[in-house]
Design a protein around this motif. Sequence first.
Motif, short mmCIF file in Angstrom:
data_model
loop_
_atom_site.label_atom_id
_atom_site.label_comp_id
_atom_site.label_asym_id
_atom_site.label_seq_id
_atom_site.Cartn_x
_atom_site.Cartn_y
_atom_site.Cartn_z
N ALA A 353 0.80 -1.04 0.08
CA ALA A 353 0.01 -0.05 0.22
C ALA A 353 0.79 1.33 -0.17
N LEU A 354 1.95 1.25 0.68
CA LEU A 354 2.90 2.57 0.69
C LEU A 354 3.97 2.32 -0.34
N GLY A 355 3.87 1.45 -0.91
CA GLY A 355 4.79 1.30 -2.27
C GLY A 355 6.29 1.24 -1.86
N ILE A 356 6.68 0.59 -0.83
CA ILE A 356 7.93 0.27 -0.29
C ILE A 356 8.36 -1.16 -0.49
N ASN A 357 9.50 -1.45 -0.89
CA ASN A 357 10.22 -2.62 -1.08
C ASN A 357 10.31 -3.49 0.27
N SER A 358 9.52 -3.79 0.97
CA SER A 358 9.72 -4.39 2.20
C SER A 358 8.62 -5.24 2.65
N GLY A 359 8.57 -5.52 3.96
CA GLY A 359 7.22 -6.28 4.49
C GLY A 359 7.38 -7.75 4.23
N GLU A 360 8.41 -8.17 3.66
CA GLU A 360 8.51 -9.75 3.45
C GLU A 360 9.83 -10.18 3.50
N ILE A 361 10.24 -11.46 4.14
CA ILE A 361 11.38 -11.95 4.06
C ILE A 361 11.41 -12.77 2.77
N ALA A 362 11.95 -12.08 1.69
CA ALA A 362 12.02 -12.75 0.36
C ALA A 362 13.06 -12.07 -0.43
N GLU A 363 13.83 -12.79 -1.16
CA GLU A 363 14.95 -12.33 -2.03
C GLU A 363 14.60 -10.92 -2.56
N GLY A 364 15.47 -10.01 -2.59
CA GLY A 364 15.17 -8.59 -3.37
C GLY A 364 14.74 -7.45 -2.42
N LYS A 365 14.03 -8.09 -1.33
CA LYS A 365 13.40 -7.18 -0.57
C LYS A 365 14.22 -6.44 0.47
N ASN A 366 13.88 -5.21 0.87
CA ASN A 366 14.81 -4.56 1.89
C ASN A 366 14.92 -5.51 3.15
N ALA A 367 16.16 -5.42 3.98
CA ALA A 367 16.47 -6.23 4.86
C ALA A 367 15.74 -5.66 6.09
N ASP A 368 14.62 -5.49 6.22
CA ASP A 368 13.72 -4.66 7.43
C ASP A 368 13.14 -6.00 8.06
N MET A 369 13.76 -6.39 9.10
CA MET A 369 13.44 -7.86 9.84
C MET A 369 13.47 -7.62 11.20
N ILE A 370 12.87 -8.36 11.90
CA ILE A 370 12.74 -8.51 13.57
C ILE A 370 12.90 -9.94 13.87
N VAL A 371 13.68 -10.01 15.32
CA VAL A 371 13.69 -11.46 15.60
C VAL A 371 12.70 -11.43 17.18
N LEU A 372 12.19 -12.49 17.10
CA LEU A 372 11.15 -12.58 18.24
C LEU A 372 11.78 -13.82 19.06
N ALA A 373 11.80 -13.90 20.27
CA ALA A 373 12.00 -15.08 20.93
C ALA A 373 10.84 -16.08 21.38
N LEU A 374 10.51 -16.83 20.58
CA LEU A 374 9.36 -17.94 21.03
C LEU A 374 9.85 -18.75 21.87
N ASP A 375 8.62 -19.17 22.87
CA ASP A 375 9.26 -20.09 23.83
C ASP A 375 9.18 -21.65 23.35
N ASN A 376 8.52 -22.02 22.56
CA ASN A 376 8.76 -23.16 21.98
C ASN A 376 8.29 -23.27 20.50
#
Length: 404
Positions: A353-376
């Motif tokens: 919607a905002l027209g930015i190259n982000s929002g997915e973990i996919a090849e070619g996308k900007n590396a905008d990523m978060i790491v969450l600590a799941l407990d299992n």
Amino acid sequence: MQIITPDYILTPDMLLCGMSVAFDKTIKKIAPLEELKKEFGGADVIELKKNSLLMPGLINAHVHIEFSANKTQLSYGDFIPWLYSVIENRDELINGCDDTCMAKAVNSMLESGITTFGAISSHGMDLNVCAKAPQNVVFFNELIGSQATMADALFTDFLARLDASKSVKRDGFYPAIAIHSPYSVHPILIKKALRIVRDEKLKLTAHFMESSAERDWLDKSDGDFKDFFENLLKQSSSISDPSEFLEHFSGYETLLTHVVKANDDELKTLSSNRHTVIHCPISNRLLGNGVLDVKRLQDHNIRWICATDGLSSNYKLDLFEEMKCALFMHSNMPLLELAKNLIRSVTKDAANALGINSGEIAEGKNADMIVLALDNEPNDELAVHLILHRYNISKVYINGKLEK
Ligand code: MCF
Ligand code: FE
């Protein structure tokens, strides 16, 4: 080059297991660690704790940073009293929100995993903080003013703010335009702004059909807005009707915020123009505007995304909190399906919607990523668990750079 090695990746369309991600500013490749090590010899390998989940950074498409000083000043429960309280406290709120106050709001978004935000800038006071923010920013300069006599002066001021935002030259900063709303912006002003949108291909947003007061004023020049316009602005009727307002946006894919009170004809127009609805559930609740019918939007094939709005109508700028409220608010929707839609709405759909190259973990996308600590180990209901459990966010990468 870096290689990050989570146990799980939410793309967000799929859950991957046993894959790693090679990235610099953008995501280069997703493959098993050994394969990436061979291909990218000198890369740094980032080890993570057990049960770590990598997902796209969250995107908050609608926030009013300049209103971040509000905590208890504004009146909640009903739209018109809220509006009067904004007018009454405006100077105190805006002047009381210095760079430190706004930077705190921006930092709180970073802490909650927001790697891109759409700032609705009423006065341009937030430009400096947004220019320096670690996040990607779509900086929506707001145009507002319903009186034709003021149009020239207001437009000059708007252009000066737009120009100032264009002078910010950094990766991930996008000057854009916000039309405040159908009841508050004169058609003359809208037309002038839309020419700029067309010529410069800028992103465009507007508040639309937020309250019953707005509905009644635009339809009948009556209702709770009547006294407001008559007394404060010496205006006896509405400057435009909803269909006229939407007509301005035809041909421009626009992000329309709230849309709670839109009728079926308006939704058809939104759908055929490929507009996106920005849903701010907490703001809608606090200003007494009711609940957006997301099922109806889906039936009309309209994309909707979830956002926080500003601290002028929220107590937090946290998309996990926002999604949790939405999950409970839309109790007529199947739980897991709604949870998945919500997660996609603040990642892939918001980026599109905002027209930015982000929002997915996919090849070619900007590396905008978060790491969450799941407990299992995650299961099929991961989307629900992500929204309910507020897992710790251990790392935030924006354009490949570690920001938290
Ligand atoms: O989204 C909420 C509620 N709806 C409309 N406007 C605002 C909101 N929070 C802040 N605003 C701003 C708006 O951008 O309030 C000002 C405008 O500059 C006055 S009109 C309510
Ligand atoms: Fe808003």
